[in-house]
Write a protein that holds these residues in place. Structure first.
Motif, PDB file in Angstrom:
ATOM      1  N   UNK A   1       9.994   1.973  -6.166  1.00 22.68           N
ATOM      2  CA  UNK A   1       8.663   1.611  -5.650  1.00 22.68           C
ATOM      3  C   UNK A   1       8.078   0.444  -6.431  1.00 22.68           C
ATOM      4  N   UNK A   2       8.266   0.452  -7.733  1.00 17.96           N
ATOM      5  CA  UNK A   2       7.750  -0.655  -8.556  1.00 17.96           C
ATOM      6  C   UNK A   2       8.474  -1.965  -8.223  1.00 17.96           C
ATOM      7  N   UNK A   3       9.802  -1.904  -8.129  1.00 15.84           N
ATOM      8  CA  UNK A   3      10.541  -3.148  -7.901  1.00 15.84           C
ATOM      9  C   UNK A   3      10.298  -3.672  -6.489  1.00 15.84           C
ATOM     10  N   UNK A   4      10.102  -2.762  -5.517  1.00 16.60           N
ATOM     11  CA  UNK A   4       9.811  -3.204  -4.159  1.00 16.60           C
ATOM     12  C   UNK A   4       8.373  -3.716  -4.035  1.00 16.60           C
ATOM     13  N   UNK A   5       7.469  -3.081  -4.764  1.00 16.04           N
ATOM     14  CA  UNK A   5       6.087  -3.585  -4.755  1.00 16.04           C
ATOM     15  C   UNK A   5       6.023  -4.950  -5.432  1.00 16.04           C
ATOM     16  N   UNK A   6       6.907  -5.181  -6.399  1.00 15.81           N
ATOM     17  CA  UNK A   6       6.976  -6.500  -7.038  1.00 15.81           C
ATOM     18  C   UNK A   6       7.312  -7.570  -6.003  1.00 15.81           C
ATOM     19  N   UNK A   7       8.213  -7.242  -5.064  1.00 13.14           N
ATOM     20  CA  UNK A   7       8.551  -8.180  -3.991  1.00 13.14           C
ATOM     21  C   UNK A   7       7.324  -8.485  -3.134  1.00 13.14           C
ATOM     22  N   UNK A   8       6.559  -7.452  -2.806  1.00 13.30           N
ATOM     23  CA  UNK A   8       5.339  -7.642  -2.009  1.00 13.30           C
ATOM     24  C   UNK A   8       4.357  -8.541  -2.753  1.00 13.30           C
ATOM     25  N   UNK A   9       4.154  -8.272  -4.018  1.00 14.72           N
ATOM     26  CA  UNK A   9       3.231  -9.090  -4.806  1.00 14.72           C
ATOM     27  C   UNK A   9       3.714 -10.531  -4.918  1.00 14.72           C
ATOM     28  N   UNK A  10       5.017 -10.710  -5.006  1.00 18.05           N
ATOM     29  CA  UNK A  10       5.581 -12.058  -5.067  1.00 18.05           C
ATOM     30  C   UNK A  10       5.292 -12.812  -3.769  1.00 18.05           C
ATOM     31  N   UNK A  11       5.500 -12.162  -2.637  1.00 22.78           N
ATOM     32  CA  UNK A  11       5.256 -12.791  -1.344  1.00 22.78           C
ATOM     33  C   UNK A  11       3.768 -13.043  -1.111  1.00 22.78           C
ATOM     34  N   UNK A  12       2.921 -12.187  -1.672  1.00 26.68           N
ATOM     35  CA  UNK A  12       1.467 -12.321  -1.493  1.00 26.68           C
ATOM     36  C   UNK A  12       0.843 -13.276  -2.501  1.00 26.68           C
TER      37      UNK A  12
ATOM     38  N   UNK B   1       0.833  -1.208   0.000  1.00 24.50           N
ATOM     39  CA  UNK B   1       0.000   0.000   0.000  1.00 24.50           C
ATOM     40  C   UNK B   1       0.866   1.256   0.000  1.00 24.50           C
ATOM     41  N   UNK B   2       1.935   1.256   0.780  1.00 25.24           N
ATOM     42  CA  UNK B   2       2.815   2.439   0.818  1.00 25.24           C
ATOM     43  C   UNK B   2       3.472   2.671  -0.537  1.00 25.24           C
ATOM     44  N   UNK B   3       3.961   1.605  -1.170  1.00 20.68           N
ATOM     45  CA  UNK B   3       4.593   1.763  -2.490  1.00 20.68           C
ATOM     46  C   UNK B   3       3.574   2.245  -3.527  1.00 20.68           C
ATOM     47  N   UNK B   4       2.352   1.740  -3.415  1.00 23.81           N
ATOM     48  CA  UNK B   4       1.297   2.179  -4.338  1.00 23.81           C
ATOM     49  C   UNK B   4       1.021   3.667  -4.173  1.00 23.81           C
ATOM     50  N   UNK B   5       1.026   4.136  -2.903  1.00 19.46           N
ATOM     51  CA  UNK B   5       0.802   5.564  -2.654  1.00 19.46           C
ATOM     52  C   UNK B   5       1.952   6.392  -3.207  1.00 19.46           C
TER      53      UNK B   5
END
Length: 428
Positions: free
Chosen positions: A179-190, A143-147
């Protein structure tokens, strides 16, 4: 100007990120931790003295602690309404204000979000995302990266003007990539694997040599079983950094999966080719014997019983076996023979089938019955009990329907009635 904070470049992608680090575990609230009591001894909600007294049935009961009294003096609806005015628990922003529609805490938070330049605000959100990642709070981090990305791409410019627009623009691009590459990590874990690949693709638009993007994309594609794409992503990353341990491990897993799928595909192809040859040889053998076959739209369920060549389905010299049903029409009974060789006669099977358990009158004996089959035109032929099945089926007068040979077995004393009934059924 704020500084871009990336997740460490030496961050070990192969670690099990779902295990809580000891340092974090020690800082988490322990059992029995009272959040309300710890918050400067302040009560969470104002106490409604009248409502509290109305709920007390025992006048001698000890006085409740302030925090508990504050909760028990309100209904659940009142508690939800008061919690909704707190940003942490807010679910309905339209009803978050007081009688005048104001909410000081919410206004303060919104003001903070607009304080500073666009890059500074985006960097704040990204930094909060990094902190959430360190605590394994993947949903919050996402959510933070999306913001952060939303702030960068917002059409309305409501932030302070930067001193150096060019430097600000370069910083925004770096923050957006991170932000995109870190959000990719979140999506991978989710488990949001497609979203992970989209974030990786967005990061690569800013930096075509982003190793993390190739690595995380390869993992997500592997999870989606898109092996060719996963292999390509890992290969592109290794072309940039041949020594990347994470990419090497990913490429190894992908190669193993690819080899497994190729072996499975080869087995399937070989099996399909084997079946095709078997069917071709069987079809040729049936034509050579002048045995007619036909399939209907609703064949009976014979499980694994079928016409086959034995002992070798791929040898034209093998004999043919048929599934056969022996029908006893005068008694509405039947027997099923899974494998009836073309070289066997009907009496070969009747000898072990008779006597029949339901034949109380002892009418069904090898010598006391006659056998019949329907012709292609719907008539009847007498099937000699001593003749090989091949001799009965060849010539084209009868046909095998849905791979099943049907033979009527009738006591000699009842053959007249049976033939009459069959003729009546044909004309009727």
């Amino acid at each position: 100007m704020s500084r871009v904070e990336e997740l460490p470049d030496d961050f070990d992608e192969a670690l099990d990120l779902n295990k809580v680090p000891p340092a974090i575990a020690e800082s988490l609230p322990q059992p029995g931790f009272d959040a309300f009591a710890a918050a400067n001894n302040e009560i969470p909600f104002p106490i409604n003295e009248e409502a509290l007294k109305a709920r007390q049935t025992d006048p001698n009961a000890p006085e409740l602690p302030p925090a508990i009294a504050a909760v028990q003096s309100h209904t659940s609806e009142e508690l939800m309404a008061m919690m909704n005015k707190t940003p942490l628990f807010m679910t309905d922003i339209e009803n978050a204000g007081d009688e005048k529609g104001e909410n000081v805490l919410l206004d303060a938070l919104q003001a903070l979000q607009n304080e500073g330049t666009r890059a500074e605000v985006a960097q704040t959100f990204k930094s909060q995302g990094n902190e959430a990642v360190q605590e394994l709070k993947w949903i919050d981090a996402k959510e933070f990266y999306t913001k952060a990305i939303a702030v960068i791409n917002a059409k309305e410019d409501k932030w302070e003007k930067p001193e150096d627009p060019k430097e600000e623009e370069a910083l925004l691009r770096k923050i957006e990539e991170a932000s995109h590459i870190n959000r990719a990590l979140c999506n991978l874990e989710l488990g949001n694997y497609r979203s992970c690949t989209l974030d990786c693709a967005a990061a690569l638009k800013f930096n075509p040599k982003n190793i993390k993007a190739f690595y995380r994309s390869s993992l997500a594609l592997f999870k989606l079983d898109k092996i060719a794409e996963a292999e390509d992503s890992a290969a592109r990353g290794l072309a940039i950094d041949p020594e990347s341990k994470a990419l090497k491990e990913s490429a190894k897993k992908i190669a193993e999966r690819k080899a497994l799928l190729e072996r499975a595909a080869a087995r399937k192809k070989a099996e399909e080719e084997k079946v095709r040859k078997q069917n071709m040889i069987l079809s040729t053998a049936l034509r050579a014997r002048q045995i007619r076959t036909r399939k209907t739209e609703q064949p009976p369920d014979l499980e694994d019983a079928r016409i086959r060549m034995v002992p070798d389905p791929l040898s034209p010299e093998s004999t043919i076996e048929f599934p056969v049903v022996l029908l006893y029409p005068m008694e509405a009974q039947s027997d099923f023979i899974k494998s009836f060789s073309e070289m066997n006669a009907i009496e070969d099977h009747l000898q072990y089938i008779f006597p029949l358990p339901w034949d109380t009158k002892k009418e069904y004996t090898v010598e006391g019955v006659e056998c019949f089959m329907q012709t292609v035109t719907g008539g009847l032929i007498k099937a000699g009990k001593k003749l090989p099945l091949l001799q009965i089926l060849s010539g084209g007068k009868v046909e095998v329907v849905d791979e099943l040979v049907s033979i009527f077995v009738v006591p000699i004393s009842k053959t007249g009635k049976f033939i009459a009934d069959m003729k009546a059924r044909k004309t009727g």
